[in-house]
Scaffold this motif. Sequence first.
Motif, PDB file in Angstrom:
ATOM      1  N   SER A 196      -3.384  -5.926   0.419  1.00 35.10           N
ATOM      2  CA  SER A 196      -1.980  -5.979   0.804  1.00 35.10           C
ATOM      3  C   SER A 196      -1.177  -5.011  -0.052  1.00 35.10           C
ATOM      4  CB  SER A 196      -1.430  -7.404   0.643  1.00 35.10           C
ATOM      5  OG  SER A 196      -1.328  -7.755  -0.727  1.00 35.10           O
ATOM      6  N   ILE A 206      -0.995  -5.466   5.413  1.00 33.15           N
ATOM      7  CA  ILE A 206      -2.391  -5.308   5.035  1.00 33.15           C
ATOM      8  C   ILE A 206      -2.801  -3.897   5.440  1.00 33.15           C
ATOM      9  CG2 ILE A 206      -4.752  -6.135   5.370  1.00 33.15           C
ATOM     10  CD1 ILE A 206      -2.769  -8.105   3.931  1.00 33.15           C
ATOM     11  N   GLU A 219       5.424  -6.835   3.387  1.00 30.55           N
ATOM     12  CA  GLU A 219       3.975  -6.906   3.169  1.00 30.55           C
ATOM     13  C   GLU A 219       3.194  -6.454   4.390  1.00 30.55           C
ATOM     14  OE1 GLU A 219       2.325 -10.858   2.606  1.00 30.55           O
ATOM     15  OE2 GLU A 219       0.493 -10.007   1.740  1.00 30.55           O
TER      16      GLU A 219
END
Length: 347
Positions: free
Chosen positions: A307, A325, A323
Motif C-alpha cells: 500500500s 495498493i 491509500e
Amino acid sequence: MDALLVSPGSDLRYLTGYDAKPLERLTCLVLPSSGTPVLIAPHLERAAAVASGIEQLGVEIVTWQETQDPYALTATLVSGGVVALDNHMWAEKVLALAEAMPGVEQRLAGPVLRELRMRKTPQEVEALREAGAAIDRVHTRMGEWLRAGRTEREVGADIADAILAEGHATVDFVIVGSGPNGASPHHEVSDRVIEAGDTVVVDIGGTTPAGYCSDCTRNYVVGGTPDAEYAAYFAVLREAQQAQCEHARAGVTAESVDAVGRQVIADAGYGELFIHRTGHGIGLETHEEPYVVEGNDLVLEAGMAFSIEPGIYLEGRHGARIEDIVVCTADGVERLNLTTRDVVALP
Ligand code: ZN
Ligand code: ZN
C-alpha cells in the motif's frame, strides 16, 4: 534449518493451498530440508485436508487420534537440531513442540517464507487485481449509504454488506472516520452521527474467495464543503501520494518511497501530522512484508505488492488518508485501486 513447522494460517495456505481451521488441536506441516513433507492433522480434520488437494503436492497426511500426543508424533518426524516455526504459531503449540523436542533450537520461519511471499506470481497479482476491483466497486457506491444524520456504525454495516456483495468472502475491517474521528488512523466506527459538512475517511478491506486481500482508503465530504484548512492539506496529501506512486518501482528502496512523500508533507509544514509509516505489503494477509517505512532498505522488485497510504491528521478536527495498493513493475507500479483520489462530495 532442518525443518519448517507450519500451523494453520496464511503460511500454510501459501505453501499448500490448505486453508485449515486454527484449532486447539494440532495441525502442522512438517517440511524437512530433505525428504517427504508430512501434514500432521487431527483425524477428524482428515477429510478437509484431503479436499484441499494437499496430497497432490506430494504431502503425506498423518493423522492422530483424540488420545494421542500430536507433539510427540511431530517430534518423530524431525531429525536435526534446528526447526523454524511459522511466525503466527500459537504460544501453547510453540512451547509444547519445545517440550517434545528437547535440545532442538526453535527459530522463526518468517525470514525464509517472506522471500517467497513478498514476490507475487502473475496469478497472485491477478488475484490482488480482482480484490482491488471489488473494493473499488464498494467505494463507487458510497453515496448509497454515507450521508448526514446517520451514525458511522449504520454506514459501516451497509459498507460491510457491500464488501461481501461485491466479491469478497469476508469483511476484514471497516473504518468510517467522520469529522474529528478522521484524525484517528485506526478508528473503526462509532455511534457518532455524521453532520452536514463533515469530512469522512473511509478505509475498507476484505478477503476474496481466492484468499487475497483488498485495502483502500478514500475521502468524502457529506452535505457541504470542507473547511479551508482541510482543503489546503488535502492538496498536499494528494501531491505526496502521487509523488510516491511515481517514485516506486523495482530498484528503489522501500524506505525511499516513504521519504518521497514525507518530504512533500514536511515541506508544506505538516510533517508532524503524518504519524505513521507509508504502507505495508499485502497478499494473503492485509499486513505483510514489505513494510514501506524509514529504516527498511529492502530494494523493491517486480511483483512486490504494497500500500501507499500517507495521511495527515489534525487531532480534534479532521484528517485524511489516501491509500492505493500497488504492484511493482520493472518501470513503475501498477495501481490496483482506480477510483478518484480527490475528495468525493456527497449530497
Ligand atoms: Zn493499508
Ligand atoms: Zn487501509
